[in-house]
Design a protein around this motif. Structure first.
Motif, PDB file in Angstrom:
ATOM      1  N   GLN A 115       0.498  -1.496  -0.266  1.00  0.00           N
ATOM      2  CA  GLN A 115      -0.059  -0.171  -0.006  1.00  0.00           C
ATOM      3  C   GLN A 115       0.175   1.076  -0.190  1.00  0.00           C
ATOM      4  OE1 GLN A 115      -3.428   0.127  -0.289  1.00  0.00           O
ATOM      5  NE2 GLN A 115      -3.298   1.745  -0.467  1.00  0.00           N
ATOM      6  N   ALA A 116       2.191   1.296   0.732  1.00  0.00           N
ATOM      7  CA  ALA A 116       3.043   2.425   0.943  1.00  0.00           C
ATOM      8  C   ALA A 116       3.408   2.620  -0.107  1.00  0.00           C
ATOM      9  CB  ALA A 116       3.969   2.435   1.593  1.00  0.00           C
ATOM     10  N   GLN A 117       3.677   2.207  -1.590  1.00  0.00           N
ATOM     11  CA  GLN A 117       3.826   2.277  -2.775  1.00  0.00           C
ATOM     12  C   GLN A 117       2.304   2.953  -3.336  1.00  0.00           C
ATOM     13  OE1 GLN A 117       6.075  -1.307  -4.295  1.00  0.00           O
ATOM     14  NE2 GLN A 117       7.737   0.432  -4.794  1.00  0.00           N
ATOM     15  N   VAL A 118       1.943   2.257  -3.003  1.00  0.00           N
ATOM     16  CA  VAL A 118       0.836   2.476  -4.475  1.00  0.00           C
ATOM     17  C   VAL A 118       0.172   3.898  -3.501  1.00  0.00           C
ATOM     18  CG1 VAL A 118      -1.892   1.729  -4.466  1.00  0.00           C
ATOM     19  CG2 VAL A 118      -0.585   0.420  -4.348  1.00  0.00           C
ATOM     20  N   ASP A 119       0.726   3.995  -2.667  1.00  0.00           N
ATOM     21  CA  ASP A 119      -0.436   5.805  -2.534  1.00  0.00           C
ATOM     22  C   ASP A 119       0.683   6.260  -2.780  1.00  0.00           C
ATOM     23  OD1 ASP A 119      -2.348   4.608  -0.405  1.00  0.00           O
ATOM     24  OD2 ASP A 119      -0.613   5.136   1.540  1.00  0.00           O
ATOM     25  N   GLN A 120       1.519   6.788  -3.487  1.00  0.00           N
ATOM     26  CA  GLN A 120       2.598   7.419  -4.172  1.00  0.00           C
ATOM     27  C   GLN A 120       2.261   7.146  -5.448  1.00  0.00           C
ATOM     28  OE1 GLN A 120       6.435   6.836  -2.985  1.00  0.00           O
ATOM     29  NE2 GLN A 120       6.014   6.080  -1.040  1.00  0.00           N
ATOM     30  N   TYR A 121       1.344   6.596  -6.224  1.00  0.00           N
ATOM     31  CA  TYR A 121       1.663   6.926  -7.929  1.00  0.00           C
ATOM     32  C   TYR A 121       0.257   8.177  -8.473  1.00  0.00           C
ATOM     33  CZ  TYR A 121       1.295   1.410  -8.079  1.00  0.00           C
ATOM     34  OH  TYR A 121       2.223   0.168  -7.504  1.00  0.00           O
TER      35      TYR A 121
END
Length: 197
Positions: A115-121
């Motif tokens: 989720q931490a990466q998806v939040d930066q999309y």
């Protein structure tokens, strides 16, 4: 693109064929280090829905709370000897087949991430969530971890925009070739990071 019926058929056959490997790997992991041989991590699936992804554990137990945390760099000391072997040949991902049978993943698609990466999309990058995540994908057969993270996402978005049965077959063929030859499977990850497992 590969249908749900094909996903189930391929996953079932693959699990039957690889069950001896899974059994041996499970025993080897338990012998080398304490903890469950199966690693579970919350990943983001289609349409942003989270699920628990299954893998063979390749690091010491509790690795997420020591060292680099979720990030895994080339030569990471938390990776066990058995884990290094499993990662080298992508055998740690065999339990993903259970995720396919449960309908959380597909055989082909963008690799699921946290989720931490998806939040930066960006809005464009979020397009990779329009399809189910896969065991193998366009980014995996075109550079994998040797590519910077943003380039891998671009390849995943390309897949989403051009997905077809023909492209899936091409990806599967390239994946098999990589598994047989070992070429391009596990490279240094200085260009990015791979979520721990």
């Amino acid at each position: 693109m590969i249908t749900r019926a094909l996903d189930i058929a391929i996953a079932t056959v693959a699990l039957a064929i690889t069950s001896p490997i899974l059994a041996i790997a499970t025993i080897a992991i338990r012998v080398e280090s304490r903890g469950s041989p199966i690693y579970r991590q919350r990943r983001v699936g289609k349409d942003g829905v989270p699920f628990e992804m299954l893998k063979l554990r390749t690091m010491v137990s509790g690795a997420e709370s020591i060292g680099a945390g979720l990030a895994v760099n080339y030569g990471d000391p938390r990776i066990t000897r058995m884990g290094a072997f499993l990662r080298r040949w992508s055998l740690d991902e065999l339990p993903n087949l259970v995720n396919v049978l449960r309908g959380e993943m597909s055989i082909v698609g963008p690799r699921p991430t946290i989720q931490a990466q998806v939040d930066q999309y960006t809005p464009e990058q979020r397009r990779r969530l329009e399809v189910k995540p896969g065991i193998t994908g366009w980014a995996q057969v075109n550079g994998r971890a040797s590519l910077p993270w943003d380039e891998r996402i671009e390849l995943d978005v390309y897949y989403v925009e051009h997905r077809s049965l023909a492209l899936d077959v091409r990806i599967l063929a390239k994946t098999v070739a990589m598994l047989v030859t070992g070429h391009g499977l596990y490279k240094g990850e200085s260009g990015g990071w791979r979520p721990s497992a």
